[in-house]
Motif scaffolding. Structure first.
Motif, PDB file in Angstrom:
ATOM      1  N   CYS A  28       0.560  -1.616  -0.319  1.00 23.75           N
ATOM      2  CA  CYS A  28       0.188  -0.180  -0.147  1.00 23.75           C
ATOM      3  C   CYS A  28       0.454   1.142  -0.144  1.00 23.75           C
ATOM      4  CB  CYS A  28      -0.861   0.098   1.222  1.00 23.75           C
ATOM      5  SG  CYS A  28      -2.708  -0.268   0.566  1.00 23.75           S
ATOM      6  N   GLN A  29       1.434   1.366  -0.611  1.00 19.10           N
ATOM      7  CA  GLN A  29       2.746   2.953  -1.321  1.00 19.10           C
ATOM      8  C   GLN A  29       2.835   2.938  -2.340  1.00 19.10           C
ATOM      9  OE1 GLN A  29       5.805   1.043   1.142  1.00 19.10           O
ATOM     10  NE2 GLN A  29       7.099   0.717  -0.650  1.00 19.10           N
ATOM     11  N   PHE A  30       3.448   4.262  -3.018  1.00 16.06           N
ATOM     12  CA  PHE A  30       3.018   4.138  -4.562  1.00 16.06           C
ATOM     13  C   PHE A  30       4.670   3.796  -4.669  1.00 16.06           C
ATOM     14  CE2 PHE A  30      -1.127   5.976  -4.398  1.00 16.06           C
ATOM     15  CZ  PHE A  30      -0.870   5.503  -5.447  1.00 16.06           C
ATOM     16  N   SER A  31       5.845   4.624  -3.205  1.00 15.44           N
ATOM     17  CA  SER A  31       7.323   4.306  -3.671  1.00 15.44           C
ATOM     18  C   SER A  31       7.941   3.108  -3.847  1.00 15.44           C
ATOM     19  CB  SER A  31       8.044   5.472  -2.392  1.00 15.44           C
ATOM     20  OG  SER A  31       7.642   4.726  -1.420  1.00 15.44           O
ATOM     21  N   PRO A  32       8.622   2.617  -4.567  1.00 19.02           N
ATOM     22  CA  PRO A  32       8.935   1.112  -5.555  1.00 19.02           C
ATOM     23  C   PRO A  32       9.650   0.483  -3.881  1.00 19.02           C
ATOM     24  CG  PRO A  32      10.586   2.963  -6.585  1.00 19.02           C
ATOM     25  CD  PRO A  32      10.003   4.093  -5.638  1.00 19.02           C
ATOM     26  N   HIS A  33       9.240  -0.491  -4.030  1.00 20.11           N
ATOM     27  CA  HIS A  33       9.269  -2.013  -3.195  1.00 20.11           C
ATOM     28  C   HIS A  33      10.667  -2.823  -3.698  1.00 20.11           C
ATOM     29  CE1 HIS A  33       9.396  -5.420  -0.160  1.00 20.11           C
ATOM     30  NE2 HIS A  33       8.603  -4.481   0.797  1.00 20.11           N
ATOM     31  N   PRO A  34      11.634  -3.371  -2.518  1.00 19.62           N
ATOM     32  CA  PRO A  34      12.528  -4.433  -3.907  1.00 19.62           C
ATOM     33  C   PRO A  34      11.990  -5.863  -4.266  1.00 19.62           C
ATOM     34  CG  PRO A  34      12.992  -4.153  -1.461  1.00 19.62           C
ATOM     35  CD  PRO A  34      11.141  -3.235  -2.029  1.00 19.62           C
ATOM     36  N   THR A  35      10.740  -5.772  -3.485  1.00 19.91           N
ATOM     37  CA  THR A  35      10.432  -7.476  -3.981  1.00 19.91           C
ATOM     38  C   THR A  35       8.636  -7.787  -4.681  1.00 19.91           C
ATOM     39  OG1 THR A  35       9.813  -7.464  -1.663  1.00 19.91           O
ATOM     40  CG2 THR A  35      11.923  -8.638  -2.683  1.00 19.91           C
ATOM     41  N   ARG A  36       8.624  -6.329  -4.364  1.00 22.47           N
ATOM     42  CA  ARG A  36       6.794  -6.756  -4.290  1.00 22.47           C
ATOM     43  C   ARG A  36       5.827  -6.055  -5.290  1.00 22.47           C
ATOM     44  NH1 ARG A  36       4.943  -8.411   1.413  1.00 22.47           N
ATOM     45  NH2 ARG A  36       5.368  -9.953   1.524  1.00 22.47           N
ATOM     46  N   LYS A  37       4.657  -5.263  -5.856  1.00 20.85           N
ATOM     47  CA  LYS A  37       4.701  -4.410  -6.804  1.00 20.85           C
ATOM     48  C   LYS A  37       4.005  -3.470  -5.904  1.00 20.85           C
ATOM     49  CE  LYS A  37       2.794  -7.438 -11.000  1.00 20.85           C
ATOM     50  NZ  LYS A  37       1.650  -7.020 -11.788  1.00 20.85           N
ATOM     51  N   THR A  38       3.500  -2.210  -6.217  1.00 19.83           N
ATOM     52  CA  THR A  38       2.880  -1.274  -5.385  1.00 19.83           C
ATOM     53  C   THR A  38       2.118  -0.415  -6.082  1.00 19.83           C
ATOM     54  OG1 THR A  38       4.040   0.530  -6.228  1.00 19.83           O
ATOM     55  CG2 THR A  38       5.438  -0.956  -4.139  1.00 19.83           C
ATOM     56  N   LEU A  39       0.971   0.266  -5.190  1.00 13.23           N
ATOM     57  CA  LEU A  39      -0.210   0.677  -6.312  1.00 13.23           C
ATOM     58  C   LEU A  39       0.360   1.186  -7.417  1.00 13.23           C
ATOM     59  CD1 LEU A  39      -1.643   2.298  -2.814  1.00 13.23           C
ATOM     60  CD2 LEU A  39      -1.955   0.177  -3.898  1.00 13.23           C
ATOM     61  N   ALA A  40       1.720   2.169  -7.074  1.00 13.65           N
ATOM     62  CA  ALA A  40       2.149   2.786  -8.640  1.00 13.65           C
ATOM     63  C   ALA A  40       2.173   1.732  -9.996  1.00 13.65           C
ATOM     64  CB  ALA A  40       3.490   3.085  -8.105  1.00 13.65           C
ATOM     65  N   ASP A  41       2.002   0.271  -9.840  1.00 10.51           N
ATOM     66  CA  ASP A  41       2.077  -0.670 -10.439  1.00 10.51           C
ATOM     67  C   ASP A  41       0.381  -0.573 -11.829  1.00 10.51           C
ATOM     68  OD1 ASP A  41       4.843  -2.116 -10.975  1.00 10.51           O
ATOM     69  OD2 ASP A  41       4.293  -2.177  -9.097  1.00 10.51           O
ATOM     70  N   PHE A  42      -0.615  -0.099 -10.749  1.00  6.80           N
ATOM     71  CA  PHE A  42      -1.691  -0.137 -11.422  1.00  6.80           C
ATOM     72  C   PHE A  42      -2.588   0.517 -11.397  1.00  6.80           C
ATOM     73  CE2 PHE A  42      -0.330  -4.182  -8.330  1.00  6.80           C
ATOM     74  CZ  PHE A  42      -1.216  -4.793  -8.943  1.00  6.80           C
ATOM     75  N   LEU A  43      -2.207   2.076 -10.512  1.00 10.78           N
ATOM     76  CA  LEU A  43      -2.813   3.522 -10.698  1.00 10.78           C
ATOM     77  C   LEU A  43      -1.513   4.770 -11.035  1.00 10.78           C
ATOM     78  CD1 LEU A  43      -4.417   2.666  -6.693  1.00 10.78           C
ATOM     79  CD2 LEU A  43      -5.637   3.495  -9.111  1.00 10.78           C
ATOM     80  N   ASP A  44      -1.901   5.177 -12.097  1.00 11.72           N
ATOM     81  CA  ASP A  44      -0.951   6.076 -12.542  1.00 11.72           C
ATOM     82  C   ASP A  44      -2.232   7.184 -12.331  1.00 11.72           C
ATOM     83  OD1 ASP A  44       0.915   7.297 -13.791  1.00 11.72           O
ATOM     84  OD2 ASP A  44       0.337   6.928 -15.829  1.00 11.72           O
ATOM     85  N   ILE A  45      -2.366   8.097 -11.724  1.00 11.37           N
ATOM     86  CA  ILE A  45      -3.542   8.978 -11.420  1.00 11.37           C
ATOM     87  C   ILE A  45      -2.440   9.678 -10.381  1.00 11.37           C
ATOM     88  CG2 ILE A  45      -5.493  10.265 -10.234  1.00 11.37           C
ATOM     89  CD1 ILE A  45      -6.229   7.190 -10.701  1.00 11.37           C
ATOM     90  N   PRO A  46      -2.119  11.130 -10.459  1.00 12.45           N
ATOM     91  CA  PRO A  46      -1.358  12.207  -9.746  1.00 12.45           C
ATOM     92  C   PRO A  46      -2.071  12.419  -8.711  1.00 12.45           C
ATOM     93  CG  PRO A  46      -1.973  13.516 -11.764  1.00 12.45           C
ATOM     94  CD  PRO A  46      -2.541  11.660 -12.275  1.00 12.45           C
ATOM     95  N   ASN A  47      -1.025  12.814  -7.321  1.00 10.09           N
ATOM     96  CA  ASN A  47      -1.053  13.219  -6.107  1.00 10.09           C
ATOM     97  C   ASN A  47      -2.679  12.441  -5.619  1.00 10.09           C
ATOM     98  OD1 ASN A  47       0.718  15.520  -6.365  1.00 10.09           O
ATOM     99  ND2 ASN A  47      -1.010  15.846  -7.971  1.00 10.09           N
ATOM    100  N   ILE A  48      -2.830  11.249  -5.571  1.00  2.46           N
ATOM    101  CA  ILE A  48      -3.526  10.641  -4.677  1.00  2.46           C
ATOM    102  C   ILE A  48      -3.181   9.994  -4.049  1.00  2.46           C
ATOM    103  CG2 ILE A  48      -5.820  10.389  -6.589  1.00  2.46           C
ATOM    104  CD1 ILE A  48      -4.816   7.623  -6.620  1.00  2.46           C
TER     105      ILE A  48
END
Length: 184
Positions: free
Chosen positions: A14-34
């Motif tokens: 549950c984060q937009f910043s990269p994670h070393p081993t798992r997908k994050t919200l950024a892998d699914f949502l490309d909406i600025p400033n949410i």
């Protein structure tokens, strides 16, 4: 003002910043400033609300606003009436005492998607499903509550926050949709 419903898949952070081993919200949502209004741990699935409005984020996630959050949990074992009463009453988890909640046994939901990977099955251990509605949401609270009464959680899915539900707004894992804030 944006209000996004997202069905968070299992093992997504549950984060937009990269994670070393798992997908994050950024892998699914490309909406600025949410930003997420609340969190689900990586092992939990289901409804997550995101918004670009700080006041709304606070209103959704802060315990003082008492937004009920409903989870369905597949647990190991069969809950007795006494165990359900224990779950419903304030429960001492060591570092805090839970508020009273609603907890009932339910049938296995036929609308629920398969989890990948599937939960572990043991032939000698039956599983059951519970619906649990909290007015608070501390770290891993449902898992800790079910474990405390002898029903370890095998799968946990948040299905509703306030009036917003995955049963009325169906989404597959990884899908999202924008809704009106009036629906809250």
């Amino acid at each position: 003002m944006a209000l996004i419903l997202f069905n968070k898949p299992f093992q997504v952070m549950c984060q937009f910043s990269p994670h070393p081993t798992r997908k994050t919200l950024a892998d699914f949502l490309d909406i600025p400033n949410i930003y997420p209004a609340g969190r689900l741990d990586a092992d939990s699935e289901g409804l997550l609300l995101l918004t670009d409005e700080g006041h709304l984020q606070h209103e959704i996630s802060h315990p003082s606003h008492k937004q009920p959050k409903t989870y369905i949990a597949q647990v190991e074992g069969k809950p007795s009436a006494a165990l359900l009463r224990k779950l419903q009453a304030p429960l001492d988890l060591g570092d805090f005492v839970t508020q009273p909640c609603q907890a009932t046994e339910i049938q296995a939901p036929d609308w629920l998607w398969s989890r990948n990977p599937p939960i572990r099955y043991r032939l000698d251990k039956p599983t059951s499903w519970l619906a649990i509605t909290l007015l608070e949401g501390k770290n891993r609270q449902v898992r800790r509550m079910t474990a405390a009464v002898g029903l370890p959680t095998l799968r946990l899915v948040r299905i509703a926050i306030g009036n917003i539900s995955l049963t009325t707004h169906p989404l597959w894992p990884g899908e999202w949709r924008e809704i009106s804030t009036a629906e809250l």
